[in-house]
Design a protein around this motif. Structure first.
Motif, short mmCIF file in Angstrom:
data_model
loop_
_atom_site.label_atom_id
_atom_site.label_comp_id
_atom_site.label_asym_id
_atom_site.label_seq_id
_atom_site.Cartn_x
_atom_site.Cartn_y
_atom_site.Cartn_z
N ASP A 161 0.83 -1.21 0.00
CA ASP A 161 0.00 0.00 0.00
C ASP A 161 0.86 1.26 0.00
O ASP A 161 0.54 2.23 -0.68
CB ASP A 161 -0.94 0.02 1.22
CG ASP A 161 -2.09 -0.96 1.09
OD1 ASP A 161 -2.33 -1.48 -0.02
OD2 ASP A 161 -2.75 -1.21 2.12
N VAL A 162 1.93 1.25 0.77
CA VAL A 162 2.83 2.40 0.82
C VAL A 162 3.42 2.67 -0.56
O VAL A 162 3.46 3.81 -1.02
CB VAL A 162 3.93 2.21 1.89
CG1 VAL A 162 5.04 3.24 1.73
CG2 VAL A 162 3.33 2.29 3.30
N PHE A 163 3.85 1.62 -1.23
CA PHE A 163 4.43 1.79 -2.57
C PHE A 163 3.37 2.22 -3.60
O PHE A 163 3.66 3.03 -4.48
CB PHE A 163 5.17 0.53 -3.02
CG PHE A 163 6.56 0.45 -2.47
CD1 PHE A 163 7.62 1.03 -3.14
CD2 PHE A 163 6.81 -0.18 -1.27
CE1 PHE A 163 8.91 0.97 -2.63
CE2 PHE A 163 8.10 -0.25 -0.74
CZ PHE A 163 9.15 0.34 -1.43
N VAL A 164 2.17 1.70 -3.48
CA VAL A 164 1.09 2.12 -4.38
C VAL A 164 0.81 3.61 -4.19
O VAL A 164 0.65 4.36 -5.17
CB VAL A 164 -0.19 1.28 -4.15
CG1 VAL A 164 -1.39 1.90 -4.84
CG2 VAL A 164 0.03 -0.15 -4.64
N LYS A 165 0.79 4.08 -2.95
CA LYS A 165 0.59 5.50 -2.68
C LYS A 165 1.72 6.33 -3.27
O LYS A 165 1.48 7.43 -3.79
CB LYS A 165 0.47 5.77 -1.18
CG LYS A 165 -0.86 5.37 -0.60
CD LYS A 165 -0.93 5.68 0.88
CE LYS A 165 -2.22 5.16 1.47
NZ LYS A 165 -2.29 5.34 2.92
N LEU A 166 2.94 5.81 -3.21
CA LEU A 166 4.07 6.53 -3.80
C LEU A 166 3.89 6.68 -5.30
O LEU A 166 4.23 7.71 -5.88
CB LEU A 166 5.39 5.80 -3.51
CG LEU A 166 5.99 6.01 -2.13
CD1 LEU A 166 7.20 5.11 -1.94
CD2 LEU A 166 6.38 7.45 -1.92
N ILE A 167 3.37 5.65 -5.94
CA ILE A 167 3.15 5.72 -7.38
C ILE A 167 2.00 6.68 -7.69
O ILE A 167 2.13 7.55 -8.55
CB ILE A 167 2.85 4.32 -7.96
CG1 ILE A 167 4.11 3.46 -7.88
CG2 ILE A 167 2.36 4.42 -9.40
CD1 ILE A 167 3.89 2.00 -8.21
N LYS A 168 0.90 6.55 -6.96
CA LYS A 168 -0.28 7.40 -7.22
C LYS A 168 0.00 8.87 -6.95
O LYS A 168 -0.52 9.73 -7.64
CB LYS A 168 -1.46 6.93 -6.37
CG LYS A 168 -2.10 5.67 -6.85
CD LYS A 168 -3.30 5.34 -6.00
CE LYS A 168 -4.02 4.10 -6.48
NZ LYS A 168 -5.16 3.75 -5.62
N LYS A 169 0.77 9.15 -5.93
CA LYS A 169 0.98 10.53 -5.50
C LYS A 169 2.39 11.03 -5.82
O LYS A 169 2.91 11.89 -5.12
CB LYS A 169 0.70 10.66 -4.00
CG LYS A 169 -0.72 10.34 -3.63
CD LYS A 169 -0.95 10.50 -2.15
CE LYS A 169 -2.40 10.22 -1.80
NZ LYS A 169 -2.68 10.48 -0.40
N GLN A 170 2.98 10.49 -6.87
CA GLN A 170 4.37 10.83 -7.17
C GLN A 170 4.59 12.32 -7.37
O GLN A 170 5.65 12.84 -7.04
CB GLN A 170 4.88 10.05 -8.38
CG GLN A 170 4.22 10.42 -9.70
CD GLN A 170 4.82 9.68 -10.85
OE1 GLN A 170 5.99 9.82 -11.11
NE2 GLN A 170 4.02 8.88 -11.53
N ASN A 171 3.61 13.03 -7.86
CA ASN A 171 3.77 14.47 -8.09
C ASN A 171 3.49 15.30 -6.84
O ASN A 171 3.83 16.48 -6.79
CB ASN A 171 2.86 14.93 -9.24
CG ASN A 171 3.24 14.26 -10.54
OD1 ASN A 171 4.41 14.03 -10.81
ND2 ASN A 171 2.24 13.94 -11.36
N ASP A 172 2.86 14.70 -5.85
CA ASP A 172 2.46 15.43 -4.65
C ASP A 172 3.38 15.18 -3.46
O ASP A 172 3.33 15.91 -2.48
CB ASP A 172 1.03 15.03 -4.23
CG ASP A 172 0.03 15.31 -5.34
OD1 ASP A 172 0.23 16.30 -6.08
OD2 ASP A 172 -0.95 14.55 -5.47
#
Length: 182
Positions: free
Chosen positions: A41-52
């Motif tokens: 989940d942490v890595f998925v969030k990193l991918i989804k929010k890469q610009n933020d």
């Protein structure tokens, strides 16, 4: 489309730190499968929010802190679920399941759906993100691009309306609990 170099770099970081992150999460949640889910989940969030995402420390430190916080949130939700499940089991043990109870349950579910549908769209979205997706006010504000104060106000409105629609059931549950107190 996501930045290909970013994702490739993240895959490499994932391979390097995955086991250690799972071990750290497992120390908190005591469930290795859940720990793996938390790390993923942490890595998925990193991918989804890469610009933020803005990482001010080392990437490794950021990952461990994110896993730690996510594991703590998971642990707290699990504890709340256990308490609720225990209360439900206690009530179920003392009650007989009959048609009237089933109909009351269906009626309550319909009333909850009516209450949710009566909320304005923005208010309903905020309520769902908080109560069903377990997002904190700050996370909701960031996700929707609004202020925390707006989230607080909308949640206040949502809870007031939900209490209004569900008042008969709240009173009934309170009276059942007070009857069961020795």
């Amino acid at each position: 489309m996501k930045n290909k170099n970013y994702i490739e770099a993240l895959e490499e970081v994932f391979k390097i730190h995955y086991r250690a992150l799972c071990y750290a999460a497992n120390n908190i949640v005591n469930d290795y499968n859940a720990a793996e889910d938390i790390v993923q989940d942490v890595f998925v969030k990193l991918i989804k929010k890469q610009n933020d995402i803005e990482i001010n420390s080392s990437l490794k430190g950021y990952l461990f802190k994110s896993v730690f916080n996510t594991a703590l949130n998971y642990s707290e939700r699990s504890k709340r679920n256990i308490v609720v499940e225990d209360e439900i089991l206690e009530l179920a043990a003392g009650a007989t399941c009959d048609v009237d109870e089933y109909l009351e349950q269906v009626e309550l579910e319909d009333r909850i759906a009516q209450a949710m549908n009566a909320l304005p769209p923005k208010c309903r979205s905020i309520f769902i993100l908080n109560r069903y997706d377990d997002l904190k006010y700050k996370e909701i504000a960031q996700h929707l691009g609004i202020s925390i104060k707006t989230v607080e106000n909308q949640m206040g409105k949502a809870l007031k309306r939900m209490r209004y629609y569900l008042r008969p059931y709240i009173l009934k549950i309170a009276s059942v609990k007070s009857e069961n107190i020795p």
